[in-house]
Design a protein around this motif. Structure first.
Motif, PDB file in Angstrom:
ATOM      1  N   PRO A  11       6.953   7.752  50.704  1.00  0.00           N
ATOM      2  CA  PRO A  11       7.439   6.515  50.077  1.00  0.00           C
ATOM      3  C   PRO A  11       6.498   5.342  50.272  1.00  0.00           C
ATOM      4  N   ARG A  12       5.916   5.200  51.453  1.00  0.00           N
ATOM      5  CA  ARG A  12       4.989   4.102  51.676  1.00  0.00           C
ATOM      6  C   ARG A  12       3.735   4.274  50.822  1.00  0.00           C
ATOM      7  N   ALA A  13       3.257   5.514  50.740  1.00  0.00           N
ATOM      8  CA  ALA A  13       2.067   5.764  49.940  1.00  0.00           C
ATOM      9  C   ALA A  13       2.327   5.516  48.461  1.00  0.00           C
ATOM     10  N   LEU A  14       3.541   5.792  48.005  1.00  0.00           N
ATOM     11  CA  LEU A  14       3.861   5.611  46.593  1.00  0.00           C
ATOM     12  C   LEU A  14       3.739   4.150  46.157  1.00  0.00           C
ATOM     13  N   THR A  15       3.882   3.220  47.089  1.00  0.00           N
ATOM     14  CA  THR A  15       3.729   1.818  46.704  1.00  0.00           C
ATOM     15  C   THR A  15       2.320   1.533  46.202  1.00  0.00           C
ATOM     16  N   HIS A  16       1.367   2.387  46.578  1.00  0.00           N
ATOM     17  CA  HIS A  16       0.006   2.241  46.061  1.00  0.00           C
ATOM     18  C   HIS A  16      -0.034   2.439  44.549  1.00  0.00           C
ATOM     19  N   PHE A  17       0.896   3.246  44.036  1.00  0.00           N
ATOM     20  CA  PHE A  17       0.901   3.601  42.622  1.00  0.00           C
ATOM     21  C   PHE A  17       1.937   2.824  41.818  1.00  0.00           C
ATOM     22  N   ARG A  18       2.620   1.881  42.449  1.00  0.00           N
ATOM     23  CA  ARG A  18       3.745   1.240  41.777  1.00  0.00           C
ATOM     24  C   ARG A  18       3.295   0.530  40.503  1.00  0.00           C
ATOM     25  N   PRO A  19       4.195   0.358  39.539  1.00  0.00           N
ATOM     26  CA  PRO A  19       3.862  -0.381  38.316  1.00  0.00           C
ATOM     27  C   PRO A  19       3.452  -1.811  38.644  1.00  0.00           C
ATOM     28  N   ARG A  20       2.501  -2.310  37.892  1.00  0.00           N
ATOM     29  CA  ARG A  20       2.033  -3.685  38.066  1.00  0.00           C
ATOM     30  C   ARG A  20       2.476  -4.573  36.903  1.00  0.00           C
ATOM     31  N   THR A  21       3.402  -4.074  36.084  1.00  0.00           N
ATOM     32  CA  THR A  21       3.880  -4.824  34.932  1.00  0.00           C
ATOM     33  C   THR A  21       4.802  -5.948  35.387  1.00  0.00           C
ATOM     34  N   PRO A  22       4.553  -7.188  34.975  1.00  0.00           N
ATOM     35  CA  PRO A  22       5.432  -8.295  35.374  1.00  0.00           C
ATOM     36  C   PRO A  22       6.887  -8.020  34.994  1.00  0.00           C
ATOM     37  N   GLY A  23       7.783  -8.251  35.934  1.00  0.00           N
ATOM     38  CA  GLY A  23       9.205  -8.072  35.681  1.00  0.00           C
ATOM     39  C   GLY A  23       9.727  -6.678  35.899  1.00  0.00           C
ATOM     40  N   LEU A  24       8.832  -5.730  36.141  1.00  0.00           N
ATOM     41  CA  LEU A  24       9.250  -4.342  36.346  1.00  0.00           C
ATOM     42  C   LEU A  24       9.230  -4.029  37.837  1.00  0.00           C
ATOM     43  N   GLY A  25      10.407  -3.822  38.411  1.00  0.00           N
ATOM     44  CA  GLY A  25      10.512  -3.531  39.828  1.00  0.00           C
ATOM     45  C   GLY A  25      10.414  -2.043  40.114  1.00  0.00           C
ATOM     46  N   PHE A  26       9.888  -1.724  41.291  1.00  0.00           N
ATOM     47  CA  PHE A  26       9.715  -0.332  41.706  1.00  0.00           C
ATOM     48  C   PHE A  26      10.223  -0.192  43.131  1.00  0.00           C
ATOM     49  N   GLY A  27      10.958   0.890  43.391  1.00  0.00           N
ATOM     50  CA  GLY A  27      11.465   1.133  44.731  1.00  0.00           C
ATOM     51  C   GLY A  27      11.387   2.594  45.096  1.00  0.00           C
ATOM     52  N   THR A  28      11.299   2.859  46.395  1.00  0.00           N
ATOM     53  CA  THR A  28      11.276   4.224  46.897  1.00  0.00           C
ATOM     54  C   THR A  28      12.251   4.351  48.061  1.00  0.00           C
ATOM     55  N   ALA A  29      12.639   5.583  48.356  1.00  0.00           N
ATOM     56  CA  ALA A  29      13.462   5.890  49.524  1.00  0.00           C
ATOM     57  C   ALA A  29      13.256   7.359  49.857  1.00  0.00           C
ATOM     58  N   SER A  30      13.575   7.722  51.090  1.00  0.00           N
ATOM     59  CA  SER A  30      13.346   9.091  51.541  1.00  0.00           C
ATOM     60  C   SER A  30      14.405   9.498  52.552  1.00  0.00           C
TER      61      SER A  30
END
Length: 221
Positions: A11-30
């Motif tokens: 999950p922490r590593a996935l934040t490296h790939f998160r969307p960078r589009t304004p207004g689009l939120g990204f979340g992970t959990a494990s």
């Protein structure tokens, strides 16, 4: 395509790939985080009616969703479900995916994102399943069996899953399965649509992980 050298913790590593589009939120959990914290009590109560595996997926999915909503500057009370889909608050678009005890979610305001889709895959489908995912020409484009063909199928499968989640609420029963969707290479992913509905399409971004694939779909204007 982006990649990183390790997926631990994923999950922490996935934040490296998160969307960078304004207004689009990204979340992970494990499941490896321990008891999910970003969930509501009504969601916990609902989860108690589920088998253990389904309960775990549900809770980490809702945890990832609430984190994605927060990242988009939004919030929600308990998100239950309508059939197989999250029962989202009015004015909200979102999508959830889980694989091997890890969940991801994207969320945004529906005025900015009419629909959204996300897919995380950590296990590649066998080549024998290609006919269930791809149209005839797409299957032929895989080439001969081997690691390259398997990887192409892996990516196209995940891209179609993300696209299906985004297109299904718009097209309803007109979209019967992944084979209905056609992928056309575009920038760092694909444009995805259904030939008999040419006015509706989504843009799918692909991120290659050393052990999997992450894709998300947003409307294509």
């Amino acid at each position: 395509m982006d990649s990183i050298g390790t997926l631990l913790p994923l999950p922490r590593a996935l934040t490296h790939f998160r969307p960078r589009t304004p207004g689009l939120g990204f979340g992970t959990a494990s499941v490896h985080e321990g008891p999910p914290v970003a969930v509501r009590e009504a969601e916990r109560q609902l989860s108690r009616t589920m088998p253990p595996r389904r309960r775990a997926d549900f809770l980490i999915g809702r945890s990832a969703l609430h984190r994605a909503l927060r990242a988009a500057g939004m919030s929600a009370d308990a998100v239950l479900y309508d059939g197989t889909r999250p029962l989202l608050p009015d004015g909200t678009s979102a999508s959830i995916s889980h694989s091997e005890g890890v969940a991801v979610a994207v969320a945004g305001r529906s005025e900015d994102f009419r629909t959204l889709g996300v897919d995380l895959e950590l296990n590649a489908p066998p080549l024998a399943a290609a006919h269930l995912v791809l149209s005839g020409p797409e299957e032929a484009s895989l080439g001969q069996a081997g690691s390259v063909a398997r990887q192409r199928l892996f990516v196209m499968y995940s891209a179609k899953e993300a696209a299906f989640k985004a297109l299904s609420p718009v097209l309803g029963p007109e979209l019967r399965g992944l084979r209905d969707i056609r992928l056309h290479t575009h920038n760092d992913g694909y444009l995805a649509g259904v030939p008999r509905h040419p006015s509706v399409s989504v843009r799918v971004t692909v991120r290659h992980l050393p052990q999997g694939v992450l894709c998300w779909a947003v409307p294509h204007d």
